[in-house]
Enzyme design. Structure first.
Site, PDB file in Angstrom:
ATOM      1  N   GLY A  97      22.148  52.102  99.986  1.00 16.28           N
ATOM      2  CA  GLY A  97      22.642  53.246  99.244  1.00 16.28           C
ATOM      3  C   GLY A  97      21.709  53.713  98.143  1.00 16.28           C
ATOM      4  O   GLY A  97      20.484  53.614  98.250  1.00 16.28           O
ATOM      5  N   SER A  98      22.294  54.202  97.050  1.00 15.74           N
ATOM      6  CA  SER A  98      21.553  54.938  96.026  1.00 15.74           C
ATOM      7  C   SER A  98      20.497  54.131  95.287  1.00 15.74           C
ATOM      8  O   SER A  98      19.632  54.702  94.627  1.00 15.74           O
ATOM      9  CB  SER A  98      22.528  55.536  95.017  1.00 15.74           C
ATOM     10  N   VAL A  99      20.552  52.813  95.390  1.00 14.93           N
ATOM     11  CA  VAL A  99      19.504  52.007  94.772  1.00 14.93           C
ATOM     12  C   VAL A  99      18.152  52.324  95.404  1.00 14.93           C
ATOM     13  O   VAL A  99      17.089  52.090  94.809  1.00 14.93           O
ATOM     14  CB  VAL A  99      19.864  50.500  94.888  1.00 14.93           C
ATOM     15  N   THR A 390      26.965  56.280  97.551  1.00 20.15           N
ATOM     16  CA  THR A 390      26.268  57.044  98.579  1.00 20.15           C
ATOM     17  C   THR A 390      27.256  57.304  99.712  1.00 20.15           C
ATOM     18  O   THR A 390      27.591  56.397 100.459  1.00 20.15           O
ATOM     19  CB  THR A 390      25.069  56.264  99.119  1.00 20.15           C
TER      20      THR A 390
END
Length: 402
Positions: A97-99, A390
């Site tokens: 996801g957004s990481v 996300t």
């Protein structure tokens, strides 16, 4: 043969010899503390499991690596759940996801397509191939900088960066960061993760989702190693778990850190580090901060792909936080991953504070001098308002699946 000699074979007896002894890079005090913290986090958030890696930024040496639940190595014969023997940090890929947006930002900066202050207009949605990809909070923010893209974790901003870089160059950078291949860490059964979705450079939709960490899979060791490359002035290192080998004859072999390749420039790495610091001070990473130190990092709350049907599981997430400190001269890189937490929704409320606890311990344990004035009013214990999940690409046209 019941232990009897085989008559047609040679009787060549060799006495047993002592094997080599391995001295690990693991700091047992750090390992103990990390195991305690991740156990408390899994129990607090009623999660399925949790994982942590602590790495030296400049060398790639692993100071701690923990999973919970785990097993007692002194009583392994009585373990019935074989999955407990799996090292989730090395053996199990996941959609992070957004990481992953930090990697996208680093690519854009190093390719010269963006700077931290570059702007785009966020309309809240990007339409491609019949799908509408939206920000996690379903909002549109108008004119935004690339730093604000990280602070607010804007999916549309990550897509905009990927468009500027182009599919081919984006895929090349992803590979340079080490995704899609083994890191070479000396631990068994390392997985490679998968970046097959971006092998066909004409499928824009796959690159757009990859830009915010969906559709491709990574292992935690790959992800922390990529963050460590940014922390280490753009140099990707081989993750190191063995410090020294003591051979049976008493001779000792020191294992030196290994440089793999330069991924981004030192200047690009410095700019991304400043952006990650801004995420902690102004964005979703507030609860990862440590008073007195420059801490930078990024959250990621991703949905989990369904194993029975097409699409993603409803309401089931994995939260990650990756970052390092101090951002002006990084010493430690930490990745926290918490799977299926039951009583929190966002990584900023689970993985981020867990990261903060671990980083605070590291900085104090290794007596790293504070670089910032301590201000009790800047403890940042209140979670950010805007979520950083996300969302999955919708299965149906014009319909958002979360």
């Amino acid at each position: 043969t019941g232990g009897r000699w085989i008559s047609v074979a040679d009787r060549d007896m060799e006495p047993a010899k002592n094997g080599d002894s391995l001295i690990l890079t693991i700091d047992h005090t750090v390992q103990y503390e990390v195991e305690k913290i991740i156990k408390e986090a899994v129990e607090k958030y009623n999660a399925e499991n949790g994982s942590v890696i602590v790495m030296e930024a400049k060398t790639g040496k692993i100071l701690a690596m923990a999973n919970h639940p785990s097993f007692n190595s002194n009583d392994y014969r009585n373990i019935e759940d074989m999955s407990l023997f799996m090292n989730l940090n090395v053996n199990l890929p996941y959609e992070c996801g957004s990481v992953f947006k930090t990697i996208t930002e680093a690519i854009g900066v190093d390719d010269g397509k963006i700077s931290p202050d570059s702007t785009y207009v966020d309309t809240g949605v990007v339409s491609e191939a019949g799908y509408n990809m939206k920000n996690s909070d379903l909002k549109a923010y108008g004119l935004q900088t690339m730093t604000q893209v990280l602070e607010k974790s804007l999916n549309t901003g990550a897509i905009w960066i990927e468009k500027q870089v182009g599919n081919k160059k984006f895929a090349e950078y992803i590979k340079r960061f080490g995704f899609g291949e083994k890191t070479g860490i000396d631990l068994p059964s390392e997985a490679t993760g998968s970046i097959k979705n971006i092998e066909a450079v004409n499928r824009d939709i796959e690159f757009f989702t990859a830009s915010f960490g969906q559709g491709l899979t990574v292992t935690p060791i790959q992800l922390i190693n990529a963050y460590a490359a940014i922390a280490n002035k753009g140099m990707l290192m081989k993750p190191q778990i063995v410090e020294k080998i003591i051979h049976s004859d008493g001779s000792e072999e020191e294992i030196n850190p290994v440089e793999i390749r330069k991924v981004i420039s030192e200047d690009s790495a410095k700019k991304v580090s400043q952006m990650l610091r801004s995420v902690v001070t102004n964005g979703h990473g507030k609860r990862a901060d440590v008073p007195g130190y420059l801490v930078g990092g990024k959250t990621g709350t991703a949905q989990i792909a369904s194993v029975t049907t097409k699409g993603y599981e409803e309401g089931i997430t994995v939260g990650s936080f990756a970052g390092y400190a101090p951002t002006d001269d990084p010493e430690f890189v930490v990745l926290v991953k918490i799977v299926r937490p039951k009583n929190v929704e966002w990584a900023e409320s689970s993985a981020a504070p867990t990261f903060g606890s671990i980083m605070k311990f590291l900085l104090e344990y290794y007596k790293v001098e504070p670089t910032e004035p301590y201000d009790v009013n800047k403890l940042n214990i209140t979670p950010a308002v805007t979520p950083a999940i996300t969302p999955a690409v919708p299965v149906e046209n014009n319909k958002k699946k979360r």
